[in-house]
Motif scaffolding. Structure first.
Motif, PDB file in Angstrom:
ATOM      1  N   GLN A   1     -33.991  30.024   0.179  1.00  0.00           N
ATOM      2  CA  GLN A   1     -32.940  31.017   1.164  1.00  0.00           C
ATOM      3  C   GLN A   1     -32.350  31.872   0.030  1.00  0.00           C
ATOM      4  OE1 GLN A   1     -30.958  27.887   3.421  1.00  0.00           O
ATOM      5  NE2 GLN A   1     -32.132  28.560   5.291  1.00  0.00           N
ATOM      6  N   LYS A   2     -31.939  31.249  -1.035  1.00  0.00           N
ATOM      7  CA  LYS A   2     -30.936  32.052  -1.895  1.00  0.00           C
ATOM      8  C   LYS A   2     -31.454  33.621  -2.207  1.00  0.00           C
ATOM      9  CE  LYS A   2     -27.850  31.690  -5.772  1.00  0.00           C
ATOM     10  NZ  LYS A   2     -27.658  32.892  -6.210  1.00  0.00           N
ATOM     11  N   PRO A   3     -32.746  33.707  -2.610  1.00  0.00           N
ATOM     12  CA  PRO A   3     -33.292  35.055  -3.116  1.00  0.00           C
ATOM     13  C   PRO A   3     -33.197  36.059  -1.896  1.00  0.00           C
ATOM     14  CG  PRO A   3     -34.785  33.179  -3.689  1.00  0.00           C
ATOM     15  CD  PRO A   3     -33.811  32.480  -2.906  1.00  0.00           C
ATOM     16  N   GLU A   4     -33.425  35.591  -0.776  1.00  0.00           N
ATOM     17  CA  GLU A   4     -33.451  36.481   0.558  1.00  0.00           C
ATOM     18  C   GLU A   4     -31.933  36.774   0.794  1.00  0.00           C
ATOM     19  OE1 GLU A   4     -34.302  38.817   3.907  1.00  0.00           O
ATOM     20  OE2 GLU A   4     -35.448  38.507   2.230  1.00  0.00           O
ATOM     21  N   LEU A   5     -31.145  35.777   0.729  1.00  0.00           N
ATOM     22  CA  LEU A   5     -29.585  36.016   0.849  1.00  0.00           C
ATOM     23  C   LEU A   5     -29.053  36.905  -0.212  1.00  0.00           C
ATOM     24  CD1 LEU A   5     -26.984  35.270   2.524  1.00  0.00           C
ATOM     25  CD2 LEU A   5     -26.891  33.406   0.693  1.00  0.00           C
ATOM     26  N   ASP A   6     -29.424  36.831  -1.563  1.00  0.00           N
ATOM     27  CA  ASP A   6     -29.078  37.590  -2.469  1.00  0.00           C
ATOM     28  C   ASP A   6     -29.484  38.960  -2.274  1.00  0.00           C
ATOM     29  OD1 ASP A   6     -27.606  35.649  -3.735  1.00  0.00           O
ATOM     30  OD2 ASP A   6     -29.124  35.463  -5.307  1.00  0.00           O
ATOM     31  N   ARG A   7     -30.808  39.322  -1.572  1.00  0.00           N
ATOM     32  CA  ARG A   7     -31.181  40.602  -1.644  1.00  0.00           C
ATOM     33  C   ARG A   7     -30.377  41.210  -0.368  1.00  0.00           C
ATOM     34  NH1 ARG A   7     -34.025  43.136   1.992  1.00  0.00           N
ATOM     35  NH2 ARG A   7     -34.546  41.310   3.382  1.00  0.00           N
ATOM     36  N   VAL A   8     -30.337  40.715   0.777  1.00  0.00           N
ATOM     37  CA  VAL A   8     -29.497  41.251   1.941  1.00  0.00           C
ATOM     38  C   VAL A   8     -28.169  41.554   1.458  1.00  0.00           C
ATOM     39  CG1 VAL A   8     -28.366  40.612   4.185  1.00  0.00           C
ATOM     40  CG2 VAL A   8     -30.906  40.091   3.434  1.00  0.00           C
ATOM     41  N   VAL A   9     -27.467  40.776   0.604  1.00  0.00           N
ATOM     42  CA  VAL A   9     -25.907  41.003   0.025  1.00  0.00           C
ATOM     43  C   VAL A   9     -26.085  42.308  -0.765  1.00  0.00           C
ATOM     44  CG1 VAL A   9     -24.385  40.140  -1.324  1.00  0.00           C
ATOM     45  CG2 VAL A   9     -25.226  38.729   0.374  1.00  0.00           C
ATOM     46  N   ASP A  10     -27.156  42.403  -1.836  1.00  0.00           N
ATOM     47  CA  ASP A  10     -27.180  43.437  -2.444  1.00  0.00           C
ATOM     48  C   ASP A  10     -27.310  44.787  -1.712  1.00  0.00           C
ATOM     49  OD1 ASP A  10     -26.802  42.036  -4.755  1.00  0.00           O
ATOM     50  OD2 ASP A  10     -28.933  41.654  -5.437  1.00  0.00           O
ATOM     51  N   GLU A  11     -28.345  44.707  -0.659  1.00  0.00           N
ATOM     52  CA  GLU A  11     -28.441  45.885   0.112  1.00  0.00           C
ATOM     53  C   GLU A  11     -27.269  46.251   0.955  1.00  0.00           C
ATOM     54  OE1 GLU A  11     -31.524  45.092   3.054  1.00  0.00           O
ATOM     55  OE2 GLU A  11     -33.088  45.174   1.509  1.00  0.00           O
ATOM     56  N   ALA A  12     -26.589  45.215   1.349  1.00  0.00           N
ATOM     57  CA  ALA A  12     -25.319  45.807   2.354  1.00  0.00           C
ATOM     58  C   ALA A  12     -24.177  46.266   1.237  1.00  0.00           C
ATOM     59  CB  ALA A  12     -24.764  44.261   2.816  1.00  0.00           C
ATOM     60  N   ARG A  13     -24.088  45.813  -0.052  1.00  0.00           N
ATOM     61  CA  ARG A  13     -23.197  46.085  -0.913  1.00  0.00           C
ATOM     62  C   ARG A  13     -23.559  47.798  -1.447  1.00  0.00           C
ATOM     63  NH1 ARG A  13     -22.079  42.477  -5.689  1.00  0.00           N
ATOM     64  NH2 ARG A  13     -20.291  43.911  -5.970  1.00  0.00           N
ATOM     65  N   ALA A  14     -24.795  48.036  -1.341  1.00  0.00           N
ATOM     66  CA  ALA A  14     -25.215  49.414  -1.784  1.00  0.00           C
ATOM     67  C   ALA A  14     -24.653  50.431  -0.647  1.00  0.00           C
ATOM     68  CB  ALA A  14     -26.671  49.565  -1.988  1.00  0.00           C
ATOM     69  N   VAL A  15     -24.844  50.013   0.521  1.00  0.00           N
ATOM     70  CA  VAL A  15     -24.124  50.977   1.672  1.00  0.00           C
ATOM     71  C   VAL A  15     -22.737  51.126   1.644  1.00  0.00           C
ATOM     72  CG1 VAL A  15     -24.385  51.559   3.948  1.00  0.00           C
ATOM     73  CG2 VAL A  15     -26.070  50.367   2.798  1.00  0.00           C
ATOM     74  N   SER A  16     -22.083  52.581   1.472  1.00  0.00           N
ATOM     75  CA  SER A  16     -20.784  52.630   1.530  1.00  0.00           C
ATOM     76  C   SER A  16     -20.505  53.010   3.167  1.00  0.00           C
ATOM     77  CB  SER A  16     -20.452  53.808   1.066  1.00  0.00           C
ATOM     78  OG  SER A  16     -19.245  54.139   0.980  1.00  0.00           O
TER      79      SER A  16
END
Length: 103
Positions: free
Chosen positions: A32-47
């Motif tokens: 689960q952690k890899p997918e969670l990290d990916r989702v968090v990184d995508e969300a942080r990239a959006v202003s």
């Protein structure tokens, strides 16, 4: 175990008789952690919106016109804050005169 929740908690509690916390942490890290990290990184990239933009949208949704949203460190003027605090102090004093010196 009479209750499924108790069994689950025993599996999660380090040092318990049925302790499986290390295996659960490893499974999370693997699956689960890899997918969670990916989702968090995508969300942080959006202003997102700025505070001012959010206040303006809220005013529009309420049907208020103009640029009357108070933008700044304080949402209300000083006299409103002072009045609110003084009224609170008066109410406390009227309810319990002995509390006057405590606050």
């Amino acid at each position: 175990q009479a209750n499924p929740t108790d069994l689950y908690l025993d599996l999660l509690t380090p040092g318990a008789e049925l302790d499986a916390s290390d295996a659960l942490v490893a499974a999370f890290a693997e699956r689960q952690k890899p997918e969670l990290d990916r989702v968090v990184d995508e969300a942080r990239a959006v202003s997102g919106q700025t505070t001012k933009e959010m206040l303006m949208v809220a005013r529009e949704l309420k049907g208020l016109e103009g640029n009357g949203a108070r933008i700044g460190a304080y949402a209300v003027p000083f006299y409103v804050q002072l009045r609110t605090l003084l009224l609170r102090k008066v109410r406390i004093t009227l309810r319990n005169p002995a509390a006057m010196g405590m606050q």
